[in-house]
Scaffold this motif. Sequence first.
Motif, mmCIF file in Angstrom:
data_model
loop_
_atom_site.group_PDB
_atom_site.id
_atom_site.type_symbol
_atom_site.label_atom_id
_atom_site.label_comp_id
_atom_site.label_asym_id
_atom_site.label_seq_id
_atom_site.Cartn_x
_atom_site.Cartn_y
_atom_site.Cartn_z
ATOM 1 N N TRP A 1 44.419 28.925 35.415
ATOM 2 C CA TRP A 1 43.342 28.044 34.950
ATOM 3 C C TRP A 1 43.018 26.931 35.937
ATOM 4 C CZ3 TRP A 1 44.897 23.055 34.623
ATOM 5 C CH2 TRP A 1 46.273 22.817 34.444
ATOM 6 N N ALA A 2 43.899 26.653 36.881
ATOM 7 C CA ALA A 2 43.687 25.564 37.841
ATOM 8 C C ALA A 2 42.940 26.066 39.078
ATOM 9 C CB ALA A 2 45.013 24.939 38.222
ATOM 10 N N VAL A 3 41.804 26.724 38.842
ATOM 11 C CA VAL A 3 41.018 27.318 39.931
ATOM 12 C C VAL A 3 40.671 26.278 40.993
ATOM 13 C CG1 VAL A 3 38.846 28.510 40.477
ATOM 14 C CG2 VAL A 3 40.085 29.063 38.374
ATOM 15 N N HIS A 4 40.392 25.059 40.569
ATOM 16 C CA HIS A 4 40.012 24.005 41.516
ATOM 17 C C HIS A 4 41.167 23.615 42.445
ATOM 18 C CE1 HIS A 4 41.776 22.000 38.051
ATOM 19 N NE2 HIS A 4 41.936 20.908 38.786
ATOM 20 N N HIS A 5 42.389 24.056 42.137
ATOM 21 C CA HIS A 5 43.527 23.807 43.032
ATOM 22 C C HIS A 5 43.805 25.005 43.946
ATOM 23 C CE1 HIS A 5 44.999 19.929 41.616
ATOM 24 N NE2 HIS A 5 44.633 20.319 40.400
ATOM 25 N N TRP A 6 43.765 26.237 43.406
ATOM 26 C CA TRP A 6 44.139 27.367 44.234
ATOM 27 C C TRP A 6 42.970 27.995 45.009
ATOM 28 C CZ3 TRP A 6 41.854 31.916 42.870
ATOM 29 C CH2 TRP A 6 41.544 32.149 41.525
ATOM 30 N N MET A 7 41.764 27.864 44.508
ATOM 31 C CA MET A 7 40.627 28.456 45.228
ATOM 32 C C MET A 7 40.428 27.820 46.618
ATOM 33 S SD MET A 7 38.446 30.843 45.404
ATOM 34 C CE MET A 7 38.218 31.540 43.784
ATOM 35 N N PRO A 8 40.555 26.496 46.769
ATOM 36 C CA PRO A 8 40.443 25.940 48.129
ATOM 37 C C PRO A 8 41.532 26.458 49.079
ATOM 38 C CG PRO A 8 40.174 24.215 46.490
ATOM 39 C CD PRO A 8 40.612 25.450 45.752
ATOM 40 N N VAL A 9 42.712 26.734 48.550
ATOM 41 C CA VAL A 9 43.788 27.280 49.384
ATOM 42 C C VAL A 9 43.408 28.681 49.860
ATOM 43 C CG1 VAL A 9 46.216 28.004 49.422
ATOM 44 C CG2 VAL A 9 45.556 25.878 48.258
ATOM 45 N N MET A 10 42.909 29.500 48.936
ATOM 46 C CA MET A 10 42.496 30.853 49.305
ATOM 47 C C MET A 10 41.338 30.800 50.312
ATOM 48 S SD MET A 10 41.486 34.083 46.892
ATOM 49 C CE MET A 10 43.165 34.409 46.385
ATOM 50 N N ALA A 11 40.388 29.927 50.083
ATOM 51 C CA ALA A 11 39.259 29.791 51.004
ATOM 52 C C ALA A 11 39.745 29.360 52.388
ATOM 53 C CB ALA A 11 38.252 28.788 50.449
ATOM 54 N N ASN B 1 50.189 29.676 40.613
ATOM 55 C CA ASN B 1 51.143 29.360 39.549
ATOM 56 C C ASN B 1 50.454 29.138 38.208
ATOM 57 O OD1 ASN B 1 53.288 29.526 41.351
ATOM 58 N ND2 ASN B 1 53.097 27.380 41.924
ATOM 59 N N ARG B 2 49.234 28.621 38.246
ATOM 60 C CA ARG B 2 48.459 28.376 37.020
ATOM 61 C C ARG B 2 47.035 28.876 37.242
ATOM 62 N NH1 ARG B 2 51.649 23.574 37.552
ATOM 63 N NH2 ARG B 2 53.279 23.608 35.974
ATOM 64 N N PRO C 1 48.761 39.979 40.688
ATOM 65 C CA PRO C 1 47.538 39.183 40.498
ATOM 66 C C PRO C 1 47.727 37.710 40.879
ATOM 67 C CG PRO C 1 47.932 40.571 38.594
ATOM 68 C CD PRO C 1 49.154 40.667 39.462
ATOM 69 N N ARG C 2 48.965 37.281 41.048
ATOM 70 C CA ARG C 2 49.244 35.888 41.399
ATOM 71 C C ARG C 2 49.509 35.658 42.886
ATOM 72 N NH1 ARG C 2 50.520 32.458 37.275
ATOM 73 N NH2 ARG C 2 50.975 33.399 35.270
ATOM 74 N N THR C 3 49.966 36.674 43.589
ATOM 75 C CA THR C 3 50.476 36.478 44.948
ATOM 76 C C THR C 3 49.649 37.254 45.966
ATOM 77 O OG1 THR C 3 52.683 36.230 44.019
ATOM 78 C CG2 THR C 3 52.541 36.581 46.384
ATOM 79 N N TYR C 4 49.130 36.529 46.956
ATOM 80 C CA TYR C 4 48.327 37.098 48.029
ATOM 81 C C TYR C 4 48.952 36.697 49.354
ATOM 82 C CZ TYR C 4 45.133 37.736 44.222
ATOM 83 O OH TYR C 4 44.597 38.128 43.030
ATOM 84 N N TYR C 5 48.986 37.638 50.285
ATOM 85 C CA TYR C 5 49.545 37.284 51.588
ATOM 86 C C TYR C 5 48.909 38.099 52.693
ATOM 87 C CZ TYR C 5 52.760 41.295 51.076
ATOM 88 O OH TYR C 5 53.303 42.539 50.921
ATOM 89 N N ILE C 6 49.135 37.618 53.894
ATOM 90 C CA ILE C 6 48.575 38.247 55.083
ATOM 91 C C ILE C 6 49.728 38.568 56.023
ATOM 92 C CG2 ILE C 6 46.999 37.961 57.027
ATOM 93 C CD1 ILE C 6 45.774 35.625 55.166
ATOM 94 N N VAL C 7 49.789 39.817 56.450
ATOM 95 C CA VAL C 7 50.710 40.215 57.506
ATOM 96 C C VAL C 7 49.938 40.019 58.804
ATOM 97 C CG1 VAL C 7 52.086 42.077 58.496
ATOM 98 C CG2 VAL C 7 51.796 41.930 56.007
#
Length: 187
Positions: free
Chosen positions: A31-41, A28-29, A68-74
Amino acid sequence: MFAKPTPGYTTAAVTGDTVVLLIGMRINRFWAVHHWMPVMAAMFRMLHDLAKEPERGLRGRILLTASPRTYYIVQYWESKEKLYAYASAPDAFHHKVWGMVNRKIRAGKVRGHVGLWHETYMVPEGSYEAIYFDMPPFGLAGAHGSLPLESRGRRASDRLAYRSAAGGQKAPGETPGGGTASGSAPQ
């Protein structure tokens, strides 16, 4: 390593019911890499752990991006029971991650930087079909193996009518009246 394409038309070798899970995140943001990068990891860590433990029931998966904002796994699961068991297993990384997320939500530390979602589909036999041309095993065929298209029928209606031995199998091309359908191009 890249898988070699299988020449010609193929279909998925799946029999019986199948379970498909779509699971992902939305940034969603940026610039907030420190919030979304742990989720992706965490998403990648769960996939890594599941690959090391095939008995948990994950048969196959595909990582996709919708933007560029949305990633998912089937994900293709062996059964809904195995999916439920993994989701609630205290020894699984998933359980640890959701505990952390729920604690952050309760503490008011979630600020809308990253969104999470999933959709689960329990698909009964006869409600799915697949066709691939000059493709390596992919999607449903990647999870369950592939077969020559003719083994399940050249037409989509034939493949949807296919039933495994437990479900009362129809022969490819068989119509409800017992005759055969014709047609050279897959549909």
